[in-house]
Each structure stands twice: as C-alpha cells, then as structure tokens.
Enzyme design. Structure first.
Site, PDB file in Angstrom:
ATOM      1  N   GLY A   1       0.594  -0.893  -0.181  1.00  0.00           N
ATOM      2  CA  GLY A   1       0.084   0.099  -0.322  1.00  0.00           C
ATOM      3  C   GLY A   1       1.187   1.464  -0.220  1.00  0.00           C
ATOM      4  O   GLY A   1       0.137   2.306   0.243  1.00  0.00           O
TER       5      GLY A   1
ATOM      6  N   CYS B   1       9.869 -10.991   9.323  1.00  0.00           N
ATOM      7  CA  CYS B   1       9.067 -11.220   8.514  1.00  0.00           C
ATOM      8  C   CYS B   1       9.584 -11.512   6.933  1.00  0.00           C
ATOM      9  O   CYS B   1       8.771 -12.411   6.260  1.00  0.00           O
ATOM     10  CB  CYS B   1       8.245  -9.550   8.662  1.00  0.00           C
ATOM     11  SG  CYS B   1       7.398  -9.306   7.779  1.00  0.00           S
TER      12      CYS B   1
ATOM     13  N   CYS C   1       5.720  -2.368  12.564  1.00  0.00           N
ATOM     14  CA  CYS C   1       4.449  -2.360  11.931  1.00  0.00           C
ATOM     15  C   CYS C   1       2.950  -3.007  12.780  1.00  0.00           C
ATOM     16  O   CYS C   1       2.603  -1.924  12.898  1.00  0.00           O
ATOM     17  CB  CYS C   1       4.564  -2.647  10.453  1.00  0.00           C
ATOM     18  SG  CYS C   1       4.243  -4.945  10.749  1.00  0.00           S
TER      19      CYS C   1
END
Length: 364
Positions: free
Chosen positions: A7, A99, A198
């Site tokens: 995004g 991640c 995040c």
C-alpha cells in the site's frame, strides 16, 4: 510473478516496473494485522484497511489482478510472538528480518510457487545478481543511502532464485520514486513512509510489551552490584540505551550511564559508562547464508543494525556458529540483534547475536 503490495509507494512502483518490463504480474496485499479493520495511526502502519485499499487502487491503475491474502495468524506466531519472547528473554530482536524470513519469503513465496508463480517482487532496495552457473547473489542497492540488504540477509539461495527487487539497481532518490509514481498516476505518490514496527501502530514499544508481559519491578544496578534505582520490567530496556533510566542521582564522575546488561532471570538491569559498551568480538547463532557459507576464516565487513554503517571484521564459522572479531571496538551491540556479513557489496549471510566479548569486565 507475484508482487507484494504493502500500500506504499515503493511496492507500487516496483509492481509497475515489473509489469512494464513484460512480466505477467499479479498484485497481493498481505493482511497481517490482528485487527484488519483498524486505521493507520499517523504514518506508522503498513497493514491496515487503508493500506489494503491503497494497494488495490494502485493495482487497478497498473492494470494487474489483485488479491488480499490473510496471513495474520502466521504473522502473529512467527513475528509478533517471537518479538515478545525475545524481549522477555532479555534480547533485542529485529522483527523486519523475521518477517522477511518467515512471511514474505517463506509463507508468501511458498504459496506463490504452489499456485504457479515463479517469483515474488517487492519494493526493497537491494539487487540480485545471477552468476554464469545459475546461482544468485544478493548485493547492496546501487544507492547506498536507500540500501535495505540488511533486512534481506536472512534469504537463502533458493529464496533468492525466486526474488525480484525492481528498485534496487537504480540510482534514484525517494523524491524521484515519488515523481515516477505520480507520472504513472499512482495515488500513493505522496503517501508518507511507514516507520518503526508495523504492529505497534503508536510506536510505543515499551507500552506494547507491558500490555503483553505486565509490570514486574526489579533493580537497576551499577557494575559493582549497587542498587541505583528500580524499573517496572527488564524487557523495557536494551543494551546501549541511555534515555529513560530514571535514576535519582548522577554517576560519581558526572557522565551519562548506559544499559550494559539485562538479566531476565534476576529481573535486573545493569548500567555503566559508555566505554563499558565497547565490544571486541561476538558469537552469533542460527546463521543463514545467501549462497555457500564461508569455508575458512576471512576478512569481511559487518553491519549490526538496519541503518548502521559497516565495520571491518574477521569472521569464521565454527561448530555451526558465526564468530566475529572486530578490527576496532564497536558499541550498541545487543544479544538478539542480527549481524549481517558482507564481502564488498555482496551479502554473505546473517546470524543472530548470542553473546559478546567486551574490552572491559562488563558482562556480554
């Protein structure tokens, strides 16, 4: 090719470049939040409902199919719970590396390959080079100021064979990337970058850990073991920390104190002078190699944090561990951090720091 679209502007431009280069691209947004209906706080998040909508609009402009994949449970187990457990054990983890290792280039890549995609494309700033024998190497981005190879140092050669980073080999500023996004009609051109962690949208890491682990009062000690103050949880500190110690009186020499050691068993935090932070060597576990591991001791450079510089080291692999000696003492090295080894611009591999040797008697 599957384009991971967060995004943000970088992943949108990367997907657009991949499509323009002739790849058959499908965009995918990873729903990682435990509360996917949440909204972004400032510019910190990257997996909110707003980000999903931004990614979908970018895919529509590029003209590629788009899907949302729910990996929230896997993310919680492999990244968030690991993050909490590491801090509880007195270590300082890097969730971005975890991640990349467990989500973007394991769970996501595995699913992509199973569905017939041949690669995963992301907006990271790094480069993959294919050698004449078909093997691949991971290198720093052409623009060192934007290089993100540190957080990709966990990728092995099989993962690199299915990774593409369209932004890594161009000497473009972030302003130029935004200008390119605007030329392409991407609404994310002026979207602020995400920052910090995040899954901690407000940026309050200590508050997040306190909610998960509770408050447990313990002692702040000096190097001799004298009690200087109290804390409400050893997990709220990291080696090298100076601020937030809340000690009632200054050191005898008037100099600042820094966190030297964290003991979760005793629930103590030891502080001392800056020079006691000098690290001369370290031992790192769970090495991951971006290709063949070193077969003999050698001279390399090492990076110890995502936005840190390089330092010259002598490194070797012994008994399955990476052992490093620094040419000059370094500071701010904490167990749990990743050390990434470089040979020139090539990423050799990474490992998790387990213990350090210091030039003083301070424990490592």
């Amino acid at each position: 090719m599957l384009a991971a679209m967060s995004g943000g502007v970088d992943s949108a431009v990367a997907a657009a470049r991949a499509a323009e280069a002739g790849h058959d691209v499908t965009g995918v947004h990873l729903a990682l939040s435990e509360n996917p209906k949440s909204f972004r706080t400032g510019a910190r998040g990257c997996c909110t409902v707003e980000d999903s909508h931004d990614a979908r609009r970018a895919a529509d402009v590029i003209g590629i199919p788009f899907y949302v994949w729910d990996l929230a449970e896997r993310f919680r187990e492999d990244v968030v719970e690991d993050f909490v457990a590491e801090y509880e054990a007195g270590r300082t983890p890097n969730p971005c590396l975890r991640c990349n290792e467990k989500i973007k280039f394991a769970a996501l890549l595995d699913k992509a390959l199973a569905l017939g995609f041949d690669a995963v494309c992301t907006g990271h700033y790094a480069t993959v080079t294919e050698l004449p024998d078909g093997t691949r190497e991971l290198h720093r981005a052409s623009d060192a100021a934007k290089d993100q190879s540190y957080v990709l140092g966990v990728l092995d050669d099989c993962q690199l064979a299915h990774a593409m980073f369209p932004l890594g080999d161009t000497l473009t500023t972030k302003g130029e990337i935004r200008a390119e996004a605007e030329r392409r009609g991407l609404a994310v051109a002026e979207k602020p970058d995400s920052h910090d962690i995040c899954f901690i949208a407000d940026g309050d890491t200590r508050g997040f850990l306190e909610r998960r682990l509770g408050r447990t009062e313990g002692a702040i000690l000096d190097e001799s073991g004298e009690r200087l103050g109290t804390h409400e949880g050893a997990y709220g500190f990291t080696v090298g920390q100076r601020k937030g110690l809340r000690l009632g009186h200054p050191a005898p020499d008037g100099k600042p104190r820094y966190v030297l050691d964290i003991s979760p068993v005793e629930n103590t935090v030891t502080v001392g002078p800056a020079e006691a932070l000098d690290v001369t060597a370290l031992r790192a576990i769970r090495p991951r190699w971006c290709g063949a591991p070193p077969t003999a001791p050698g001279t390399y450079t090492a990076q110890l944090r995502a936005h840190g510089g390089e330092t010259q080291v002598r490194a070797e692999v012994a008994e399955g561990e990476l052992r490093i000696e620094f040419a000059e003492p370094v500071r701010g090295v904490a167990p749990g951090q990743a050390v990434v080894l470089y040979d020139g611009t090539r990423v050799v591999g990474s490992a998790t720091i387990a213990a350090t040797d210091r030039s003083t008697a301070a424990a490592g």
